[in-house]
Design a protein around this motif. Structure first.
Motif: not given
Lengths: 371, 371, 371, 371
Positions: C356-370
């Motif tokens: 789902q879009p939310a899955d992708i967005d969460a992944l990108l967010e996780a990446l951004a927060s590292i």
């Protein structure tokens, strides 16, 4: 890739002239176009006496293992067969299960020239070709291939066998140090090491070391040793340095139709080939003739030699017109397309135990005379 | 099943005595323990002249197909190899895919004595053994086996090949009529027919008909023809009567390591073997000696011959004490356990192209003298 | 090469929180880690009624060929099996004999990831890997490999099969024009063409053409079509466009242990997957999510995308610290060593029909927060 | 050999009548025509939750070995696959090299009904069928076959594996004593022992002993255990009692295309099948229904039962007219030609976990009513 004559001539040598002079060899296609060495033919004839038990229970075969063990300074098992492709295939079955991987040089005979024989003998083991510049495998690329397979774990082919060609398919020879590095990597990964020694004698003559130093002391577990290219009629052998690899080998030989009923006639060839170091004498002669040819070619302004000539194969890049000229002069040799970016034609000349200086000189002269 | 000597003697013939008389053969283990026929060894020597293209592009091989076509009165393809097991395996690959079934007699060499070679060459085709009394398959049992497989439809092995041994493993020979009945059944079921002719010459000598009548005119599609048991050093061949069966055969030969680089030396053997009907001459001599032995054994009160002696193999049931007596006298032959319910030991004596009447008579005398 | 979790967790999804919000997918290892699509599970349940003939004689299987023929606008034969490796291996047996060669991309699943299955199914056919930059074979290198094998003539493996992966292993998709060029070369050389369509639906969704245009009209003879990665429980199929390739396929399936006795349960899955274009709907969803992820990654300053994202696989080169950060955040994906000369780590994210879009967005967010 | 319906009906059960009574089963073709057991379908549905690592790294598979070890009172390895033919083939690869021999009953599924799968999986091992009267191998014939192979020594296939079917193909069950005698012979000859347990549950229900007593305590080294015929959708497994036999098994499974990416769905079936002794409950029900049918047939004046009914298969010899009458009444079952000398038709009825007394009684009634 290979081009061969369309119509089979009765003989590829030039006809004798009236003066009874020596024939001049014009066929440099391979070291298997020549006749059987007189000593070996005599041994076949001598073995043709009385009855002898079939299938390798004969007296000649019985002497074979002691003799080869002596030559290699180790207790070996020896399995004589008629062709090098069979020897390679059978040797590999001792190292890999059908679900294993065989790591070999991209140029290797087992990968390129055996019509899938390794896949056939091993019941479908996976061949993993590793690129190299000149037929000798690089340690780092071997290391990487092993690591890739191991990372795949229990769902990728088990890296089982390393196969090295000595001499290599491009006429080069591994040093002992190179062999040790590669075989150590393989053993550390739980793999066994096969050496394709179709031209092992030529490599040995180049190295100038003992057969033991060039094989088991350098980490080789099993060797395909070829005599056919070095004067035999049809005689190759699998030699195991680790005798556990010999288990059931005779069953595999029988099952592949490679157990001769009159096996004395292979064993007698090999015994004669090893007698009085005939095998090394033959190898040296071939190597020297290759060296003579290489030096001659290097003096030709239009020829380039892409690889060192270390055994009995000379590779040269020649202008296509010169190649056609040689062919028109009756010479027979292998042609290959040159690698991308290279002008000219890649050709291979193979010298043999019975190649003479006059043969080489005639070839060089013929080349020089092409306008 | 077979018992062989434990230590390999240098020769199984008795030593010459002082009077220079002929050696007496004591080895009746098989027709492959003897030496190479002089004509064939001479041909090998004669072929050892100059260079010749490798891998079958030589002049001897080029003559082979014309010569065999003449002998068999048909346009055939001929593929020379070194062993009968290889010839059988390769021939079968022309008839069956890996998922096919090969129907053969229960006693057949391909089923019993080749260590799984047919399974190996065909990549796992299924061997379906059919029981018979004396090595010759019965029409009704063949018919039933075909029907069973066909009834299983597309989920059972496709009945692909019928393999018949001529002469059979029990020394009997199919009549032409028997062959025609069996091959007709096979062809009607869409199967191809292979003949294992390791001793085809002996069968032909018994039948007294032409090679064509005994093969393709009787429905045989592909033949393994053996010369090794009949005087060659190592020479067998696959002959295709239906030339579509020859497609890719050379690839299969190369892939199995059965392509000799110096192939002229197999082809020259075969040419010599066919020259002046040497093959038939050799077969007749072996058959006559077997007949002489069979007649002699029938005169012995304790011997029973379970099968007709039609080729060059004699099977006899002898009291165990007589068998041991013969062995003590230095005779070598095959022993088998007698079938259930039969007293005594089943033994096999095989005669050869160079067996002489004196050899047979000496054997019979030795038997008669055992107390 | 692949690294997988050491201890098998019961579920790779994050736990529900108290507020009943949607689970967020963190497992991007492959498109086969997800659950069965509801429509397909319902079809399995619906098929579980009463008795049905075994081994594919059921009513569901009977409907399958008509249905697939309709989808592909051609009279096809369809053979359902449970895994893509089996479908590939079985399809290849229809194109190559054991002594043939299969030409494939160096990155292909059949060469790299199937543990020698093609060698096993084809009884030892030779795999010839052809290098490419991004998983799509180049015409000139294919042409050269064919020429090399043909030059070796009847002593090298017959070039028999061309195998193309669509979508490729690097997430790229061949255009129709590229396919036609490659398949024309293959057909001109007498070879057959196999397409590994484990992610064919994703490729089709990218191309936006008809299934027929992307396969037989572009020269594909036989297709492995996968449903498992697109929502099925275990359902793949071999589809022959040239029906002569279907001969004896059922025997090969049975012989490989791939004939289900209760086959209705594979066939029912496939019927449901094709119903109402569910397969295309699922493929589009996965592709869109991959596109969303690719676009997100491209916005990240430290990420590089080595290949176009054309199907549902996203490859990225990331600094090793970011990769470890994602792993520490609970994300699961494939790691590979980056090619020589490239800094960073090559990682693969695979999206699925239920991403789902939310899955992708969460992944990108996780990446951004590292940090 | 088998005859199956020509047109695939949607269901083989009779239609419900108006009174809402239970359907009556008329399909006795095999125990694989029935539906999936409700408990097992529920387990599949329950496993369809969230993501799970692929290829057997899931939590269901992780539980499997502990569960089966408990059931068999031993530390076992378990390898789930989808079909019994695959389980048999894979198990045999653990016991025999390609050059080995597999000794099996002439009636065995691996020899007669698997389209050459054992030859395929083992890369051409030799199957040696041993005749028996009723599907249970005789000690003396096994002993003789082993002796024959051993006498051939290193030139005949190595006797490697003994394969026993429990229950046998004729519906009989080996006693523990019989198993021990046979497995002892095999072990003494250096062979490993495989049990084909496609209907092992039924055999166990007959024997009334523990799973351990019927397998490893009786000398079985590796077991193919089938759940599909006993209520699963598609679930069989290879169980090794000697864990050295498990080495590289996963590579062989992957290479044969039998590694499911979503393996949780096989493992979940097996877990449910073992839960609360469902497997034994199902087996007992099938056995009882077979016994009920056998007793009923014995009361029929025209029926003969050639074998004891010990598991869930009933064989009967019936007059052909009765057989046709049953078929006309809508019954489906296997027909075979009666052995030579026997009047009538040999038929097989297989009962299942969901066969009910009313089904049996209706069948017997139908038979009785044929005039």
């Amino acid at each position: 890739m290979e081009q061969t004559a369309q119509t089979p001539p009765l003989s590829d040598t030039l006809p004798d002239d009236d003066t009874g002079s020596q024939r001049i060899r014009t066929n440099f296609m391979s070291d298997n176009v020549g006749p059987v060495c007189p000593e070996i033919l005599a041994a076949i004839t001598a073995a043709n006496t009385g009855d002898a038990p079939a299938h390798g229970d004969d007296a000649w075969t019985a002497r074979l293992e002691a003799r080869v063990s002596e030559v290699f300074e180790a207790e070996v098992r020896v399995f004589p067969v008629a062709t090098g492709t069979a020897a390679n295939g059978l040797a590999l079955t001792a190292l890999t299960p059908p679900w294993g991987a065989i790591l070999c040089d991209e140029s290797s005979h087992i990968f390129r020239r055996e019509c899938g024989a390794p896949e056939f003998f091993t019941s479908g083991a996976k061949l993993c070709p590793i690129p190299s510049a000149e037929g000798r495998m690089h340690t780092d690329l071997l290391s990487r291939t092993i690591a890739d397979l191991q990372a795949g774990g229990r769902r990728l082919s088990r890296p089982s066998a390393l196969s090295l060609s000595q001499a290599s398919e491009w006429g080069t020879v591994y040093t002992i140090e190179q062999l040790v590095e590669l075989t150590t990597l393989a053993h550390d990964a739980g793999m066994g090491v096969h050496m394709d020694g179709a031209r092992f004698g030529n490599a040995l003559a180049h190295l100038g070391c003992s057969p033991a130093d060039a094989t088991w002391r350098a980490g080789v577990d099993i060797l395909s040793l070829g005599a056919t290219k070095s004067g035999a009629l049809a005689a190759e052998m699998v030699i195991t340095f680790d005798t556990t690899l010999a288990e059931d080998m005779e069953r595999r030989i029988k099952r592949a139709g490679h157990l001769w009923s009159k096996q004395r006639f292979i064993s007698a060839q090999i015994l004669a080939w090893l007698e009085n170091d005939l095998w090394l004498h033959n190898a040296r002669q071939a190597n020297e003739m290759a060296g003579r040819l290489a030096r001659g070619l290097l003096r030709h302004p239009a020829a380039t030699l892409p690889f060192d000539t270390q055994a009995n194969e000379v590779f040269a890049i020649l202008p296509e017109l010169l190649v056609q000229g040689l062919e028109a002069a009756g010479y027979v040799f292998l042609r290959r397309t040159a690698p991308p970016g290279v002008e000219g034609t890649l050709v291979r000349f193979v010298t043999s135990y019975d190649t003479q200086p006059a043969d080489i000189d005639a070839l060089l002269e013929a080349l020089a005379s092409i306008e």
